[in-house]
Write a protein that holds these residues in place. Structure first.
Motif, PDB file in Angstrom:
ATOM      1  N   TRP A  46      14.830  -3.146   4.860  1.00 15.89           N
ATOM      2  CA  TRP A  46      14.376  -1.763   4.733  1.00 15.89           C
ATOM      3  C   TRP A  46      13.576  -1.528   3.456  1.00 15.89           C
ATOM      4  O   TRP A  46      13.122  -0.416   3.193  1.00 15.89           O
ATOM      5  CB  TRP A  46      15.548  -0.790   4.818  1.00 15.89           C
ATOM      6  N   LEU A  47      13.383  -2.591   2.663  1.00 14.43           N
ATOM      7  CA  LEU A  47      12.560  -2.517   1.465  1.00 14.43           C
ATOM      8  C   LEU A  47      11.381  -3.475   1.581  1.00 14.43           C
ATOM      9  O   LEU A  47      11.566  -4.665   1.877  1.00 14.43           O
ATOM     10  CB  LEU A  47      13.373  -2.869   0.220  1.00 14.43           C
ATOM     11  N   ALA A  48      10.180  -2.963   1.351  1.00 13.14           N
ATOM     12  CA  ALA A  48       8.970  -3.789   1.366  1.00 13.14           C
ATOM     13  C   ALA A  48       8.469  -3.947  -0.063  1.00 13.14           C
ATOM     14  O   ALA A  48       8.180  -2.947  -0.730  1.00 13.14           O
ATOM     15  CB  ALA A  48       7.892  -3.142   2.230  1.00 13.14           C
ATOM     16  N   PRO A  49       8.360  -5.194  -0.563  1.00 11.22           N
ATOM     17  CA  PRO A  49       7.881  -5.392  -1.937  1.00 11.22           C
ATOM     18  C   PRO A  49       6.450  -4.884  -2.115  1.00 11.22           C
ATOM     19  O   PRO A  49       5.610  -5.028  -1.233  1.00 11.22           O
ATOM     20  CB  PRO A  49       7.958  -6.905  -2.123  1.00 11.22           C
ATOM     21  N   VAL A  50       6.186  -4.288  -3.268  1.00 12.06           N
ATOM     22  CA  VAL A  50       4.842  -3.839  -3.645  1.00 12.06           C
ATOM     23  C   VAL A  50       4.398  -4.684  -4.834  1.00 12.06           C
ATOM     24  O   VAL A  50       5.110  -4.756  -5.833  1.00 12.06           O
ATOM     25  CB  VAL A  50       4.833  -2.347  -4.032  1.00 12.06           C
ATOM     26  N   PRO A  51       3.251  -5.353  -4.737  1.00 14.28           N
ATOM     27  CA  PRO A  51       2.808  -6.208  -5.845  1.00 14.28           C
ATOM     28  C   PRO A  51       2.607  -5.398  -7.119  1.00 14.28           C
ATOM     29  O   PRO A  51       2.014  -4.322  -7.104  1.00 14.28           O
ATOM     30  CB  PRO A  51       1.471  -6.775  -5.339  1.00 14.28           C
ATOM     31  N   VAL A  52       3.112  -5.929  -8.229  1.00 12.64           N
ATOM     32  CA  VAL A  52       2.953  -5.266  -9.530  1.00 12.64           C
ATOM     33  C   VAL A  52       2.985  -6.336 -10.610  1.00 12.64           C
ATOM     34  O   VAL A  52       3.749  -7.297 -10.532  1.00 12.64           O
ATOM     35  CB  VAL A  52       4.056  -4.212  -9.757  1.00 12.64           C
ATOM     36  N   LYS A  53       2.142  -6.190 -11.604  1.00 15.38           N
ATOM     37  CA  LYS A  53       2.090  -7.144 -12.703  1.00 15.38           C
ATOM     38  C   LYS A  53       3.131  -6.789 -13.760  1.00 15.38           C
ATOM     39  O   LYS A  53       3.599  -5.662 -13.838  1.00 15.38           O
ATOM     40  CB  LYS A  53       0.701  -7.136 -13.343  1.00 15.38           C
ATOM     41  N   ALA A  78       4.830  12.222 -15.640  1.00 16.30           N
ATOM     42  CA  ALA A  78       3.608  12.541 -16.386  1.00 16.30           C
ATOM     43  C   ALA A  78       2.413  11.700 -15.952  1.00 16.30           C
ATOM     44  O   ALA A  78       1.274  12.159 -16.045  1.00 16.30           O
ATOM     45  CB  ALA A  78       3.844  12.359 -17.879  1.00 16.30           C
ATOM     46  N   ALA A  79       2.652  10.475 -15.475  1.00 14.77           N
ATOM     47  CA  ALA A  79       1.541   9.553 -15.210  1.00 14.77           C
ATOM     48  C   ALA A  79       1.255   9.345 -13.737  1.00 14.77           C
ATOM     49  O   ALA A  79       0.259   8.700 -13.392  1.00 14.77           O
ATOM     50  CB  ALA A  79       1.834   8.195 -15.865  1.00 14.77           C
ATOM     51  N   THR A  80       2.106   9.850 -12.853  1.00 15.90           N
ATOM     52  CA  THR A  80       1.915   9.635 -11.422  1.00 15.90           C
ATOM     53  C   THR A  80       2.194  10.943 -10.675  1.00 15.90           C
ATOM     54  O   THR A  80       2.735  11.890 -11.249  1.00 15.90           O
ATOM     55  CB  THR A  80       2.874   8.541 -10.887  1.00 15.90           C
ATOM     56  N   PRO A  81       1.892  10.981  -9.376  1.00 19.66           N
ATOM     57  CA  PRO A  81       2.192  12.197  -8.603  1.00 19.66           C
ATOM     58  C   PRO A  81       3.615  12.238  -8.051  1.00 19.66           C
ATOM     59  O   PRO A  81       3.961  13.155  -7.312  1.00 19.66           O
ATOM     60  CB  PRO A  81       1.179  12.132  -7.456  1.00 19.66           C
ATOM     61  N   HIS A  82       4.443  11.259  -8.396  1.00 17.59           N
ATOM     62  CA  HIS A  82       5.747  11.114  -7.758  1.00 17.59           C
ATOM     63  C   HIS A  82       6.817  12.027  -8.355  1.00 17.59           C
ATOM     64  O   HIS A  82       6.693  12.501  -9.485  1.00 17.59           O
ATOM     65  CB  HIS A  82       6.222   9.659  -7.871  1.00 17.59           C
ATOM     66  N   ARG A  83       7.856  12.210  -7.588  1.00 18.76           N
ATOM     67  CA  ARG A  83       9.095  12.817  -8.075  1.00 18.76           C
ATOM     68  C   ARG A  83       9.962  11.693  -8.625  1.00 18.76           C
ATOM     69  O   ARG A  83      10.091  10.641  -7.997  1.00 18.76           O
ATOM     70  CB  ARG A  83       9.820  13.521  -6.931  1.00 18.76           C
ATOM     71  N   ALA A  84      10.557  11.887  -9.789  1.00 17.25           N
ATOM     72  CA  ALA A  84      11.504  10.930 -10.357  1.00 17.25           C
ATOM     73  C   ALA A  84      12.913  11.443 -10.114  1.00 17.25           C
ATOM     74  O   ALA A  84      13.252  12.550 -10.537  1.00 17.25           O
ATOM     75  CB  ALA A  84      11.250  10.739 -11.844  1.00 17.25           C
ATOM     76  N   LEU A  85      13.707  10.661  -9.454  1.00 15.56           N
ATOM     77  CA  LEU A  85      15.072  11.097  -9.183  1.00 15.56           C
ATOM     78  C   LEU A  85      15.897  11.134 -10.470  1.00 15.56           C
ATOM     79  O   LEU A  85      16.741  12.011 -10.654  1.00 15.56           O
ATOM     80  CB  LEU A  85      15.728  10.165  -8.161  1.00 15.56           C
ATOM     81  N   ALA A  91       1.842  -1.197 -16.506  1.00 16.17           N
ATOM     82  CA  ALA A  91       1.395  -1.793 -15.242  1.00 16.17           C
ATOM     83  C   ALA A  91       2.206  -1.245 -14.074  1.00 16.17           C
ATOM     84  O   ALA A  91       1.666  -1.011 -12.973  1.00 16.17           O
ATOM     85  CB  ALA A  91       1.525  -3.315 -15.307  1.00 16.17           C
ATOM     86  N   LEU A  92       3.500  -1.027 -14.297  1.00 12.87           N
ATOM     87  CA  LEU A  92       4.354  -0.473 -13.243  1.00 12.87           C
ATOM     88  C   LEU A  92       3.910   0.940 -12.885  1.00 12.87           C
ATOM     89  O   LEU A  92       3.781   1.295 -11.698  1.00 12.87           O
ATOM     90  CB  LEU A  92       5.809  -0.488 -13.699  1.00 12.87           C
ATOM     91  N   LEU A  93       3.643   1.770 -13.896  1.00 16.92           N
ATOM     92  CA  LEU A  93       3.194   3.132 -13.632  1.00 16.92           C
ATOM     93  C   LEU A  93       1.828   3.141 -12.967  1.00 16.92           C
ATOM     94  O   LEU A  93       1.550   3.998 -12.110  1.00 16.92           O
ATOM     95  CB  LEU A  93       3.160   3.931 -14.931  1.00 16.92           C
ATOM     96  N   ALA A  94       0.972   2.195 -13.349  1.00 16.27           N
ATOM     97  CA  ALA A  94      -0.343   2.104 -12.712  1.00 16.27           C
ATOM     98  C   ALA A  94      -0.203   1.764 -11.233  1.00 16.27           C
ATOM     99  O   ALA A  94      -0.906   2.329 -10.385  1.00 16.27           O
ATOM    100  CB  ALA A  94      -1.195   1.062 -13.425  1.00 16.27           C
TER     101      ALA A  94
END
Length: 567
Positions: A550-557, A476-483, A451-454
Motif C-alpha cells: 500500500w506504499l509506493a516509493p517516491v525517488p528522492v535524493k 512553508a515550502a510545499t502545498p501539503h498538510r503536515a500531520l 531535497a526531501l522538501l523539493a
C-alpha cells in the motif's frame, strides 16, 4: 559639561547601529544560499513565515490557527499576531518592487537586524544608566552568545522581539524613575505577555523590583510605579480586545489566552492598588505592609482565577511529554544538557552574574541590585529550561563592561582576561574543545531535508506523516498538510508519528487510512528520541527496505525515504 552625556549617547547609538549592521550583513552574506531559498534557521521561523503569508493572503487578523497542521480543520496555535506585524509590513511594502519572493527574503533579512540594533541600543542605555560605557557594553552585547543567535538573518520568530521588550523593562528600572519610563515598561510587559510566556518569570521579577524601589525610594520611584501600573492595566485591557486570537478560550495558560490574561491583570491591579496607596501611605514600613498585602492579594487572585498557570504544559499528552517534549533541546534543564552545551549556553551568563555581584558590592547601588536580580532570575529560568540563557547572556553585557573598566586599572593581563571572560563566543568554542566526547569513527547516515522538501513540492497536495521537526518546513515550502509539527497543542498529529512508526507494521495501514494520510517521509536519524533502533517496528521495516504494497516509493535524493499511499 552638559554636552558630555549627549556625546556619549550619540557614540552609543553609532556603535550599536554599526555593530548590528556589520554583523547582520556578514551573517547574511555567509548564509545567503539558504536565505535566498527561504530555508530559515529554525522550524518556528518557517512557521512564522507561513503564518504571515496566510494573513497577507486573507486569513483573519485574529485567526492564528494553522489550517494545514494536524488533522482538519487545523491547529489553534499558541502564538500572537504581534510579531507578524513588522515582517508583514516589510513584505507588503516591497512586494510591488521585488515580487513576493524577493520581499519575503528582504523581510527575513532586515527584521532581525533591526531587532539586533534595538537590543544593542538598549544594552548601551542600561550600561550608561549604571555609569558604564554604553559603547563598550554594546560591543560585548554584539558577542553575547547565545543571545546573538536570536538575531541572525532569518530569525523572525518571536524570541528576539521578546528579548528587546525585556531590555525595555530593565532600562526603565535602572534609569531615573519617571511616569513615562514606568508606562513604557508597562506596555513592554503587556506586549511580551501577549507574544508568549517564556519571559513571564523575569517580568514578574521586574514588577517586584519596581515595587521594592517604591517602598524605599522617593518621588521618582513613585512616579515609575504609577506609570507602570496604569499602563499595564490599560494595555492589558487593550490587548485583550485587539490581540485576542481564535484560541482565546483554549483551556490552558500556554500563551495569550483568557486564563493567562486574568492572571496578568490580577497582578496589574495589585500594582494599581499600590500606586493609589502612594498618596495615603508614607514611610518604608507602611509601604512595605501595603506591598505585602497587595502582592499577596494579587497572587491569590491569580491562582484562583488561573490555576492552570502553575502547569502551563500540564495538558500535554503523557506519551508526547515523555518522548518528545522532554527531548526538546531548549526546554531541557541546564543540568540535563551535555557539559559542553551547558557551558557554551550558560558560561557568559554566569560570568555576568559574578560581575554584577562585584559591581553591586563595589558601588552599593540599588540599580546594580536590580540588574543582578534580573540576572539571577534568568539563571533560575535557565536551570529549569536552557532557553533562559538567551536573556541571561544579553543582561550580562553591562556588568561585564564594568568588569573591563575595572580591569584597566590592573594592567594588560587583567584586561585580556576580562575581555576573554566577556566574549560570549569564547564559551562554546572553549567548551567544545575542553569537554569534547570521544571521537566518532563512523558518522550517522544523513538526510538532505532540502531535497526531501523539493521532492514533496512536486507531488499533488496531500497529508504528510513525517517526523515532528519536518512539519513546519513542509507547510512553508510545499502545498501539503503536515500531520505532525513541533507544537505542544498538536496532540493527535504528533502522537500519530509514534503510534504509527513505532507500532506494528500490520496495523499501520489502518491508522494511515483513518487519518487520511497521503505520504510518509522518514530520515535515517528520525525517531532516535524514541529508541527506534532498539525495537522492531514499522519504521525499522521501512528502513530495512521492506515496504508494504500500500506504499509506493517516491525517488528522492539525500538519504530520505518517501512513500505515496496507494489507495
Amino acid at each position: 559639561m552638559a554636552a558630555a552625556p549627549s556625546r556619549l549617547a550619540h557614540l552609543d547609538i553609532v556603535a550599536a547601529l554599526a555593530l548590528a549592521l556589520l554583523l547582520g550583513l556578514s551573517a547574511t552574506l555567509r548564509g545567503w544560499a539558504d536565505l535566498a531559498a527561504l530555508r530559515l534557521p529554525d522550524t518556528d521561523d518557517m512557521m512564522r513565515l507561513q503564518q504571515i503569508r496566510d494573513w497577507i493572503h486573507g486569513q483573519a487578523f485574529g485567526d492564528l490557527a494553522q489550517h494545514r497542521l494536524g488533522p482538519p480543520p487545523g491547529l489553534e496555535m499558541h502564538w500572537s499576531r504581534l510579531p507578524d506585524l513588522a515582517p508583514a509590513a516589510i513584505i507588503v511594502m516591497l512586494a510591488p518592487v521585488l515580487g513576493m519572493h524577493g520581499a519575503e527574503i528582504a523581510a527575513v533579512a532586515i527584521w532581525p537586524v533591526v531587532l539586533f540594533a534595538a537590543a544593542l541600543l538598549l544594552v548601551a542605555g542600561i550600561a550608561r544608566a549604571l555609569g558604564v560605557s554604553g559603547a563598550l557594553a554594546a560591543t560585548i552585547g554584539a558577542l553575547a552568545y547565545p543571545a546573538t543567535t536570536l538575531f541572525l538573518p532569518g530569525r523572525i520568530d518571536h524570541h528576539g522581539l521578546q528579548l528587546v521588550l525585556l531590555l525595555v523593562v530593565v532600562r526603565s528600572l535602572v534609569g531615573a524613575g519617571s511616569l513615562a519610563g514606568g508606562a513604557a515598561a508597562g506596555v513592554a510587559i503587556t506586549a511580551s505577555l501577549a507574544i508568549g510566556l517564556e519571559t513571564a518569570l523575569l517580568l514578574a521579577i521586574a514588577a517586584s523590583a519596581a515595587m521594592l524601589s517604591w517602598i524605599t525610594g522617593g518621588k521618582q520611584a513613585q512616579a515609575r510605579l504609577c506609570g507602570l501600573a496604569a499602563a499595564l492595566i490599560l494595555s492589558l485591557a487593550a490587548a485583550a480586545a485587539v490581540l485576542r486570537t481564535s484560541g482565546w478560550e483554549y483551556p490552558a495558560c500556554d500563551g495569550f489566552t483568557r486564563e493567562s490574561w486574568r492572571a496578568a491583570q490580577a497582578g496589574a491591579l495589585a500594582l494599581g492598588a499600590l500606586a493609589l496607596a502612594s498618596f495615603v501611605v508614607s514611610g518604608a514600613r507602611g509601604r512595605a505592609a501595603a506591598a505585602v498585602g497587595a502582592g499577596g492579594a494579587g497572587l491569590t487572585a491569580a491562582l484562583l482565577l488561573s490555576p492552570g498557570c502553575l502547569h502551563p504544559y500540564g495538558a500535554v499528552d503523557p506519551l508526547l511529554a515523555r518522548i518528545w517534549l522532554a527531548n526538546v533541546e531548549e526546554a531541557q534543564p541546564l543540568l540535563a544538557a551535555p557539559l559542553a552545551d551547558a557551558v557554551g549556553y550558560a558560561g557568559l551568563m554566569f560570568a555576568g552574574v559574578l560581575a554584577a555581584a562585584a559591581a553591586w558590592k563595589r558601588e552599593n547601588g540599588h540599580r546594580w541590585a536590580i540588574l543582578l536580580a534580573m540576572q539571577l532570575g534568568a539563571l533560575a529560568l535557565t536551570l529549569a529550561q536552557i532557553r533562559g540563557a538567551y536573556a541571561g547572556a544579553m543582561l550580562a553585557a553591562p556588568a561585564l563592561a564594568a568588569l573591563i573598566v575595572q580591569a584597566r586599572r590592573h594592567g594588560t593581563v587583567s584586561v585580556v582576561g576580562a575581555w576573554l571572560g566577556s566574549a560570549g563566543l569564547v564559551y562554546p568554542f572553549a567548551a567544545a574543545h575542553a569537554f569534547a566526547g570521544p571521537a566518532v569513527t563512523e558518522a550517522a547516515p544523513g538526510c538532505d531535508r532540502a531535497a526531501l522538501l523539493a521532492a514533496l513540492g512536486q507531488l499533488p497536495a496531500g497529508t504528510l506523516l513525517s517526523s515532528i521537526d519536518l512539519g513546519a518546513g513542509t507547510i512553508a515550502a510545499t502545498p501539503h498538510r503536515a500531520l505532525a509539527g513541533p507544537y505542544h497543542r498538536n496532540t493527535v498529529g504528533n502522537r500519530a508519528v509514534y503510534v504509527i512508526f513505532l507500532g506494528d507494521a500490520s496495523r499501520a495501514q489502518e491508522a494511515a487510512r483513518a487519518l487520511r494520510i497521503d505520504y510518509l517521509a522518514l530520515c535515517p536519524g528520525d525517531l532516535a528520541e524514541a529508541g527506534v533502533a532498539r525495537r522492531a517496528s514499522f519504521a525499522a521495516a521501512l528502513r530495512g527496505g521492506t515496504s508494504p504494497r500500500w506504499l509506493a516509493p517516491v525517488p528522492v535524493k539525500g538519504g530520505a525515504l518517501l512513500f505515496r499511499v496507494v489507495r
